[in-house]
Scaffold this motif. Sequence first.
Motif, PDB file in Angstrom:
ATOM      1  N   ALA A 167      32.302  68.244  59.151  1.00  0.00           N
ATOM      2  CA  ALA A 167      31.934  66.835  58.930  1.00  0.00           C
ATOM      3  C   ALA A 167      32.598  66.283  57.673  1.00  0.00           C
ATOM      4  O   ALA A 167      33.165  65.181  57.694  1.00  0.00           O
ATOM      5  N   PHE A 168      32.551  67.039  56.587  1.00  0.00           N
ATOM      6  CA  PHE A 168      33.136  66.518  55.359  1.00  0.00           C
ATOM      7  C   PHE A 168      34.660  66.569  55.374  1.00  0.00           C
ATOM      8  O   PHE A 168      35.315  65.737  54.735  1.00  0.00           O
ATOM      9  N   THR A 169      35.238  67.480  56.132  1.00  0.00           N
ATOM     10  CA  THR A 169      36.695  67.449  56.301  1.00  0.00           C
ATOM     11  C   THR A 169      37.089  66.192  57.071  1.00  0.00           C
ATOM     12  O   THR A 169      38.045  65.496  56.694  1.00  0.00           O
ATOM     13  N   LEU A 170      36.340  65.872  58.123  1.00  0.00           N
ATOM     14  CA  LEU A 170      36.597  64.628  58.861  1.00  0.00           C
ATOM     15  C   LEU A 170      36.427  63.419  57.942  1.00  0.00           C
ATOM     16  O   LEU A 170      37.219  62.472  57.997  1.00  0.00           O
ATOM     17  N   HIS A 171      35.395  63.470  57.098  1.00  0.00           N
ATOM     18  CA  HIS A 171      35.155  62.372  56.156  1.00  0.00           C
ATOM     19  C   HIS A 171      36.341  62.212  55.189  1.00  0.00           C
ATOM     20  O   HIS A 171      36.816  61.098  54.965  1.00  0.00           O
ATOM     21  N   GLU A 172      36.807  63.308  54.642  1.00  0.00           N
ATOM     22  CA  GLU A 172      37.946  63.231  53.707  1.00  0.00           C
ATOM     23  C   GLU A 172      39.218  62.797  54.431  1.00  0.00           C
ATOM     24  O   GLU A 172      40.026  62.039  53.878  1.00  0.00           O
ATOM     25  N   LEU A 173      39.384  63.225  55.671  1.00  0.00           N
ATOM     26  CA  LEU A 173      40.507  62.717  56.472  1.00  0.00           C
ATOM     27  C   LEU A 173      40.340  61.219  56.715  1.00  0.00           C
ATOM     28  O   LEU A 173      41.331  60.480  56.778  1.00  0.00           O
ATOM     29  N   GLY A 174      39.082  60.785  56.834  1.00  0.00           N
ATOM     30  CA  GLY A 174      38.795  59.352  56.959  1.00  0.00           C
ATOM     31  C   GLY A 174      39.284  58.582  55.748  1.00  0.00           C
ATOM     32  O   GLY A 174      39.787  57.459  55.879  1.00  0.00           O
ATOM     33  N   HIS A 175      39.137  59.172  54.568  1.00  0.00           N
ATOM     34  CA  HIS A 175      39.702  58.549  53.358  1.00  0.00           C
ATOM     35  C   HIS A 175      41.229  58.516  53.453  1.00  0.00           C
ATOM     36  O   HIS A 175      41.856  57.512  53.106  1.00  0.00           O
ATOM     37  N   ALA A 176      41.805  59.609  53.911  1.00  0.00           N
ATOM     38  CA  ALA A 176      43.267  59.672  54.017  1.00  0.00           C
ATOM     39  C   ALA A 176      43.796  58.587  54.954  1.00  0.00           C
ATOM     40  O   ALA A 176      44.855  58.004  54.696  1.00  0.00           O
TER      41      ALA A 176
END
Length: 150
Positions: A36-45
């Motif tokens: 979930a947090f990897t997806l979130h950080e990719l969301g920032h990217a």
Amino acid sequence: MSYNFILNYIGYDDIRIEEAIKEMQDPVSLESYIHAFTLHELGHALDREALLDSLTKTLEYYEMKKNSTKYERYSNPNLLAMLIEEHEMNIVFEETAWVNAEKLNREYGLVDWASFEKLKNQGMATYLKLYAKDLKLYNKLVSQQTEQIA
């Protein structure tokens, strides 16, 4: 986990991840948390252009913090207003990252939706609580200033 938009990389602290899961009232699996947090950080990217556009403001906030004490920031309404602006900017970036993470999760199905929502709510709550606390103090300071003038 965090996204460094200037250098365009995602970082993490494995010890902090384990602590964060233990702090949850209703914990999720380590796998769900990381996904979930990897997806979130990719969301920032995916929002990197907007983050880069905010760099001038980000540097203004950084300079203000560097050149003032914590006491000054929380007793001077003008400095506190800058912190509130920064909170508001960061909340928008967080909301956008979670929207992007949700789209990625719909496409790839990495995290069950109950866990995803818990983690999104936990992540957003961190930002919203700090914002609410600072906004309350700001309103109190402005009110006190107004009373002194009247």
